[in-house]
Design an enzyme around this catalytic site. Structure first.
Site, PDB file in Angstrom:
ATOM      1  N   ASP A   1       0.848  -1.184   0.000  1.00 59.48           N
ATOM      2  CA  ASP A   1       0.000   0.000   0.000  1.00 59.48           C
ATOM      3  C   ASP A   1       0.889   1.241   0.000  1.00 59.48           C
ATOM      4  O   ASP A   1       1.575   1.514   0.976  1.00 59.48           O
ATOM      5  CB  ASP A   1      -0.894  -0.020   1.242  1.00 59.48           C
ATOM      6  CG  ASP A   1      -2.099   0.871   1.095  1.00 59.48           C
ATOM      7  OD1 ASP A   1      -1.983   1.902   0.399  1.00 59.48           O
ATOM      8  OD2 ASP A   1      -3.145   0.550   1.673  1.00 59.48           O
TER       9      ASP A   1
ATOM     10  N   HIS B   1      -8.697  -1.829  -8.769  1.00 64.50           N
ATOM     11  CA  HIS B   1      -8.394  -0.658  -7.960  1.00 64.50           C
ATOM     12  C   HIS B   1      -7.312   0.210  -8.607  1.00 64.50           C
ATOM     13  O   HIS B   1      -7.474   1.425  -8.724  1.00 64.50           O
ATOM     14  CB  HIS B   1      -7.955  -1.090  -6.555  1.00 64.50           C
ATOM     15  CG  HIS B   1      -7.667   0.049  -5.645  1.00 64.50           C
ATOM     16  ND1 HIS B   1      -8.653   0.870  -5.147  1.00 64.50           N
ATOM     17  CD2 HIS B   1      -6.504   0.528  -5.149  1.00 64.50           C
ATOM     18  CE1 HIS B   1      -8.115   1.800  -4.378  1.00 64.50           C
ATOM     19  NE2 HIS B   1      -6.813   1.620  -4.369  1.00 64.50           N
TER      20      HIS B   1
END
Lengths: 156, 398
Positions: B218, B310
């Site tokens: 992330d 995403h």
């Protein structure tokens, strides 16, 4: 009459210590006053001021009094055990020993302000002047802080 | 706790024979142990991050292990003068705590002493500006997010006038700083919410990208700390006036529906995100930091990175829609019989309207990951520029 700007100043961070020279000559007594702060309290009430006092000289320094325009009366106090309870009592002087340090702190020695002339609001400043035994005077600025402790000073 | 100017009438009359630099000042300005908030090597993490500077610390700082975000609302009657007094005290406390020194009036001073890259970052919500009559000075582009269809926002995780973001590698030090600063601001504010998070810490650009609780890396596409690119993406420029050197934070609490996520096989999980779980490489090939090829197809002509994955939806369009991701994981155990885990998604950008909203709009419209992620909290804060050792946060505004 000299006055000092009491508007809260920006520069509280670097000037953690108010180093004030007490003597008018280079070999006079010198006291540094660091982290001076005073408990936030409403007008008319009592409060107490705290700081660390360091004597950088080879002679004891006797503080025999204090005053401030923020309070009617200013006294030197200490907290002492009186049976099971701590009580406050005035002291004639606070001695900062040669080369030594005295901490004015809740539960110990402190500068008592009696009869505050205005609300002491957190983040504001007040000026306090210490009087030494040789007649010298040292002024410093204490920042007003919320202090959950330092309660004992107000019970008597 | 004052400056030399306020020394005394007596000193003024006689001339100042000696203005000392305090112990604290010495540590801040001269001491050799104070580290700057800059790039470091993974094997030599600096234990102190300088509180002072053009920018507030805790943004460009490589992510620490623990974070606590505390939102407060201004009390009725608090005006700009009171807010300035509060920030004066917060600034002083934070600077000391970040030097691993006790704050003034610190009631657990021993808990302040462990250097652990503590940072304290202060932010202002939209309500700060309106309550203080400062809407004219609200930074351009700073606004609440519009409602999104995917949102399931809860009041208890949303909004706030004042943010204290406290990060560090030692959770006890972080908790202590949070407790002390809460006491400093409570005369002026009421607490609104507290959110806690954790991350694998980074110590520099060579540290591996941290992973979230779904296992994904992330922050891969983040601008590199210390680079011009970072400055352009994150820090407001001189045109921002008093806000120059500041940034805007979007903090969203994203619940992860882990139980249904677990029902996917690994490849289905990778298709939702668009990256391999193991290495973080885009499904179009290469390594983690290689650019995803959104046009790449497999032998049957299907896109390797699904159009609604995403990363495909979040990818910058090259029109300035980039920001810094500095998110923390949260894990509250079990709530109402359901695993309560997720992400404290934290995005920092110079202008959230220009940089953040386009991305959020795209993701809200379509993102495969939305099936397993639910925004339950949302708040925005203008993070003012940092201050010099003789300054205080919020100067220029108040």
């Amino acid at each position: 009459m000299n006055t000092t700007v009491l508007r809260p100043v920006l520069a509280i961070l670097v000037a953690v210590v108010v180093a004030v020279t007490a003597g008018c000559s280079s070999n006079g007594p010198t006291l540094t006053i660091s982290d001076p702060h005073v408990k936030a309290m409403p007008a008319g009430e009592m409060s107490a001021a705290f700081a660390t006092l360091a004597n950088t000289t080879g002679d004891d320094i006797d503080i025999i009094g204090a005053r401030s325009e923020a309070a009617e009366t200013v006294e030197l106090h200490e907290m002492v055990m009186d049976g099971p309870a701590m009580t406050m009592s005035a002291v004639e002087k606070i001695v900062v020993p040669a080369g030594g340090t005295i901490v004015l702190e809740p539960g110990g020695l402190h500068i008592m302000l009696i009869g505050l002339s205005a609300d002491l609001e957190p983040g504001d400043d007040i000026e306090i002047t210490l009087v030494l035994s040789d007649g010298e005077e040292i002024s410093f600025t204490a920042v007003v802080r919320d202090m959950p402790n330092a309660q004992e000073s107000y019970h008597s | 706790m004052t400056e030399s100017r306020s020394g005394s009438a007596r000193v003024g009359r006689r001339g100042l024979l000696g203005v000392g630099i305090g112990l604290g000042g010495l540590a801040a300005g001269i001491g050799g142990t104070v580290a700057v908030d800059r790039v470091r090597t993974p094997d030599a993490p600096a234990a102190l991050v300088d509180f002072h500077g053009r920018h507030q610390a805790g943004v460009e700082t490589p992510i620490q292990a623990h974070a606590r975000y505390l939102a407060h609302d201004l009390r009725e009657g608090v005006d700009a003068d009171a807010a300035r007094r509060m920030l004066r005290l917060v600034t002083d406390d934070a600077a000391r705590l970040c030097r691993a020194e006790p704050a003034i009036t610190d009631q657990e001073p021993q808990l302040a002493l462990t250097p652990c890259r503590l940072t304290v970052t202060v932010g202002f919500g939209p309500g700060w500006f309106s309550a203080l009559g400062l809407t004219q000075k609200q930074p351009i582009g700073f606004q609440d997010l519009p409602p999104y269809e995917i949102d399931r926002l809860e009041e208890r995780w949303s909004g706030g006038d004042l943010l204290l973001q406290i990060c560090g590698d030692d959770p006890l030090v972080v908790a202590h700083a949070a407790r002390h600063l809460s006491k400093t601001v409570r005369r002026f504010t009421t607490p609104r919410w507290v959110q806690q998070g954790f991350s694998t810490p980074m110590f520099g650009p060579d540290s591996p990208t941290p992973r979230n609780l779904m296992g994904q890396v992330d922050g891969t596409v983040n601008p590199s700390p210390g680079s011009d690119d970072f400055a352009e993406v994150v820090w407001a420029g001189s045109e921002a006036g008093w806000f120059a050197g500041g940034t805007m934070l979007v903090l969203r609490r994203i619940a992860m529906t882990m139980d249904t996520w677990d029902e996917l096989d690994p490849h289905a999980q990778e298709l939702a995100i668009g990256r391999t779980i193991a290495t973080g490489a885009p499904l179009s090939g290469g390594g983690e930091h290689d650019e995803p090829d959104l046009t790449a197809t497999d032998s049957s002509g299907l896109p390797l990175i699904p159009q609604f994955s995403h990363i495909a939806r979040a990818a910058s369009t090259g029109r300035g829609d980039r920001f810094l991701r500095r998110s923390y994981n949260y894990d509250e155990g079990i709530t109402d019989g359901v695993v309560d885990q997720g992400l404290l998604f934290a995005a920092y950008q110079a202008d959230l309207t220009r940089q953040y909203l386009p991305v959020q709009t795209r993701l809200a419209e379509q993102d495969l990951l939305n099936e397993w992620t639910v925004p339950i909290g949302s708040a925005v804060f203008a993070i003012p520029p940092g201050c010099a050792p003789d300054g205080q946060l919020g100067e220029g505004l108040l």
